[in-house]
Write a protein that holds these residues in place. Structure first.
Motif, short mmCIF file in Angstrom:
data_model
loop_
_atom_site.label_atom_id
_atom_site.label_comp_id
_atom_site.label_asym_id
_atom_site.label_seq_id
_atom_site.Cartn_x
_atom_site.Cartn_y
_atom_site.Cartn_z
N THR A 1 -12.89 3.03 -7.05
CA THR A 1 -11.74 3.60 -6.37
C THR A 1 -11.36 2.83 -5.12
O THR A 1 -10.18 2.71 -4.82
N PHE B 1 2.20 -0.97 -9.79
CA PHE B 1 1.52 0.30 -9.56
C PHE B 1 2.34 1.51 -9.96
O PHE B 1 2.10 2.61 -9.49
N PRO C 1 -3.31 0.04 -13.66
CA PRO C 1 -3.43 1.49 -13.60
C PRO C 1 -4.25 1.93 -12.39
O PRO C 1 -5.26 1.31 -12.08
N THR C 2 -3.79 2.97 -11.74
CA THR C 2 -4.50 3.45 -10.56
C THR C 2 -4.52 4.97 -10.58
O THR C 2 -3.61 5.60 -11.09
N ASN C 3 -5.57 5.54 -9.97
CA ASN C 3 -5.58 7.00 -9.86
C ASN C 3 -5.01 7.41 -8.50
O ASN C 3 -4.63 6.57 -7.70
N ILE D 1 -4.72 5.18 -0.99
CA ILE D 1 -5.25 4.08 -0.16
C ILE D 1 -4.23 2.97 -0.06
O ILE D 1 -3.96 2.43 1.02
N LEU D 2 -3.63 2.65 -1.21
CA LEU D 2 -2.65 1.57 -1.21
C LEU D 2 -1.44 1.93 -0.36
O LEU D 2 -0.93 1.10 0.39
N ILE E 1 4.32 -3.17 -2.31
CA ILE E 1 3.36 -2.17 -2.76
C ILE E 1 3.66 -0.82 -2.13
O ILE E 1 3.53 0.23 -2.77
N GLY F 1 -2.58 2.01 3.41
CA GLY F 1 -2.96 0.65 3.82
C GLY F 1 -1.77 -0.28 3.87
O GLY F 1 -1.60 -1.04 4.82
N SER F 2 -0.92 -0.23 2.83
CA SER F 2 0.21 -1.16 2.82
C SER F 2 1.22 -0.79 3.89
O SER F 2 1.84 -1.66 4.49
N ILE G 1 -5.09 -4.89 -0.25
CA ILE G 1 -4.46 -4.75 1.05
C ILE G 1 -4.90 -5.85 2.00
O ILE G 1 -4.11 -6.42 2.73
N TRP H 1 -6.14 -8.05 -5.93
CA TRP H 1 -6.78 -6.95 -6.64
C TRP H 1 -7.78 -7.50 -7.64
O TRP H 1 -8.91 -7.04 -7.75
N ASN I 1 -4.88 -9.45 -0.45
CA ASN I 1 -3.79 -9.61 -1.40
C ASN I 1 -4.31 -10.04 -2.76
O ASN I 1 -3.73 -10.90 -3.40
N VAL J 1 -6.27 8.69 -5.78
CA VAL J 1 -6.95 8.23 -4.56
C VAL J 1 -6.61 6.78 -4.27
O VAL J 1 -6.31 6.40 -3.14
N GLN J 2 -6.62 5.97 -5.33
CA GLN J 2 -6.31 4.55 -5.13
C GLN J 2 -4.87 4.38 -4.64
O GLN J 2 -4.60 3.56 -3.76
N ASP K 1 4.19 -8.76 0.23
CA ASP K 1 3.52 -8.04 -0.86
C ASP K 1 3.17 -6.63 -0.42
O ASP K 1 3.18 -5.70 -1.23
N MET K 2 2.89 -6.44 0.85
CA MET K 2 2.58 -5.11 1.35
C MET K 2 3.80 -4.22 1.30
O MET K 2 3.73 -3.03 0.97
N PRO L 1 -8.37 -1.67 -4.36
CA PRO L 1 -7.24 -1.48 -3.44
C PRO L 1 -7.47 -2.13 -2.08
O PRO L 1 -6.55 -2.71 -1.51
N ARG M 1 3.89 -10.06 5.46
CA ARG M 1 3.23 -9.75 4.19
C ARG M 1 4.20 -8.99 3.29
O ARG M 1 4.20 -7.76 3.24
#
Lengths: 228, 302
Positions: free
Chosen positions: B240, A113, A10-12, A18-19, A39, A22-23, B248, B253, B251, A14-15, A35-36, B244, A33
């Motif tokens: 927060t 996510f 679970p993420t809010n 960022i993800l 995501i 960033g990804s 990133i 979390w 890799n 803001v998270q 995985d990026m 994350p 990558r």
């Protein structure tokens, strides 16, 4: 927020932002990558997934997929049976595809996510039929083949990751591929994506025995250009 | 075991603290999870194996580089002396040991000759993980011990790059059971490592054992923030941003989720000081860094 499914994180908001940022950046900086990339797809794809879900509900086969939630991995698909099918069928061609590129259906990353169980399943289904999309469209794993499939998925599903992938991926094609791409592949794939049936609605597991030519006709796919 | 955990609620804070962080209970903390003791070590091992090669980068990003300031200050508190036998436990990638040696170079330049005997062209990582009773003497005036081989490998590599490799003995061992004879070291440091250990009291007791009389125990560790408003922002930031960013960059979390949880379950400054006193250290005190985000605890064996 509680965990809604096994691999859920679970993420809010803001998270997620960022993800997403960033990804996105990491996918460009380090394309290995994967995985990026997944995501990025999960954090940016919710609207597209909702629209896909709505389209699945109104289609009988798509609705069946939503209710039954089939998964494609080595436990649910009998690869030996697929290998035994006659040449030219969907199952046999899929088996050859996996063998040729040394792939396994177990390699798909789990969804983490997306905060809705059904949308998470739709994302999972999308990932799992990616190889089958390759086979049905007759596309190889090289850069041109991948860009083509991304275009197809981008037009059919609207996922930002596919659209961006198709767009930026095509910039990285070598000169020989670029020529082929502009003259042959791109016009064909755009036309095919728009007129064929939505692949997310196709219950591939029921059509293993079908010859590819007939399968493509049913889905209203134009035969791929030669020698790809 | 259930009855024992019920009874522990009624005990005074010191005993219940010792119970939760000590030898007698059968479960311990792994972040916010409660896990069987033998599992914690394996899980921590997994965390550090995963994060080892991105460890230093992540530290810089998460603390905005402030961890360097904390570590520099920590070495000033230690005040290295070339005559000392020094051990840094859970020192994996070598941050503290390198600072220690560089500080020695600055103030005592004559001591920078190679001091590992016998002379060792390629730095070896001694493995002392077997639970035999054979104890050894340190081979160098600067020993770095860590339970995780990947972290030691990163440290070894870094020591080659900054030319300190022939002054450090790297040893793979468990902090709760060091393979050294009693009374070998003048200074024992452990920085950002003790909260990952299964039995904190055993680590501190073991530190007491290997220190000489007059020796000093120093611990740099995350602690509890002493200001409510700052606590709120610190919590929000941790929850927060850190997982994350871990996803990133590294890799991973889950390992960074473990990190922020393990900080919160670690005992606060006064409780940890009591624990150190209960292991026979004298003149135990602590100093807060950055409003209690980190703290340096110190005690003497007298």
């Amino acid at each position: 927020m509680d965990r809604l499914y096994g691999t859920h994180k679970p993420t809010n908001l803001v998270q997620k932002s960022i993800l997403a940022v960033g990804s996105g950046v990491m996918s460009i900086l380090d394309p290995s990558r994967d995985d990026m990339i997944s995501i990025f797809g999960e954090t940016t794809g919710v609207l597209a997934l909702k629209s896909m879900q709505e389209k699945m509900i109104v289609d009988p086969e798509g609705d069946e997929i939503l209710k039954k939630r089939p998964v494609i991995n080595t436990r649910t698909v009998d690869l030996n049976f697929l290998k035994s099918l006659p040449a030219g069928t969907l199952g046999k061609e899929y088996s050859n595809f996996l063998a040729k590129y040394n792939l396994t259906p177990d390699a798909r990353r789990p969804v983490s996510f997306i905060d809705d169980v059904e949308l998470a399943y739709v994302m999972r289904r999308y990932r799992e039929i990616h190889d089958l999309t390759h086979v049905t469209l007759g596309m190889p794993i090289n850069m041109l083949g991948e860009v083509t499939v991304k275009w197809f998925e981008g037009i059919q599903y609207g996922l930002p990751m596919c659209v961006l992938g198709g767009f930026f991926g095509s910039v990285r094609l070598g000169p020989r591929h670029t020529a082929k791409y502009l003259n042959l592949t791109l016009p064909w794939i755009v036309r095919t994506a728009r007129q064929s049936r939505l692949f997310i609605n196709v219950y591939f597991e029921k059509h293993w025995h079908k010859p590819l030519v007939e399968f493509r006709r049913e889905l209203n796919i134009i035969e791929p250009p030669p020698k790809l | 075991m259930f009855i024992r955990s019920l009874l522990s609620i009624n005990r005074c804070s010191l005993l219940s603290l010792v119970r939760t962080h000590s030898t007698s209970s059968n479960t311990t903390h792994f972040g916010f999870d409660e896990v069987p003791e033998h599992e914690k070590q394996a899980r921590v091992n997994q965390v550090f194996t995963n994060v080892a090669d991105k460890y230093d980068l992540m530290n810089d990003i998460m603390s905005f580089g402030v961890h360097r300031v904390w570590k520099n200050y920590f070495i000033q508190v230690v005040r290295p002396n070339p005559e000392w036998n020094y051990i840094d436990v859970a020192g994996g990638t070598g941050d503290i040991a390198f600072r220690y040696l560089k500080e020695l170079n600055r103030f005592h330049p004559s001591s920078s000759s190679s001091s590992v005997s016998p002379p060792d062209p390629s730095p070896q990582i001694t493995n002392a993980n077997s639970s035999e009773k054979t104890l050894v003497y340190p081979m160098s005036k600067c020993v770095v011990a860590d339970i995780n081989a990947n972290m030691l490998a990163v440290g070894k590599q870094r020591s080659l790059e900054n030319n300190l490799h022939d002054r450090i003995q790297w040893i793979e061992t468990n902090a709760e059971k060091l393979p050294f004879h009693d009374g070998q070291f003048d200074v024992y440091t452990i920085a950002f490592g003790i909260r990952n250990c299964t039995h904190i009291d055993r680590v501190v007791s073991e530190a007491y054992r290997v220190l000489k009389k007059g020796g000093r125990f120093l611990c740099l560790e995350f602690s509890q923030v002493n200001n409510t408003l700052l606590q709120y922002f610190y919590d929000q930031y941790s929850k927060t941003f850190i997982p994350p960013m871990g996803q990133i960059i590294a890799n991973d979390w889950k390992s960074y989720q473990y990190l922020i949880e393990s900080i919160r379950v670690f005992p606060k400054q006064t409780e940890f000081a009591d624990l150190i006193r209960s292991c026979n250290f004298r003149y135990v005190n602590y100093e807060n860094l950055s409003f209690g985000i980190a703290a340096i605890h110190s005690g003497y064996k007298l």
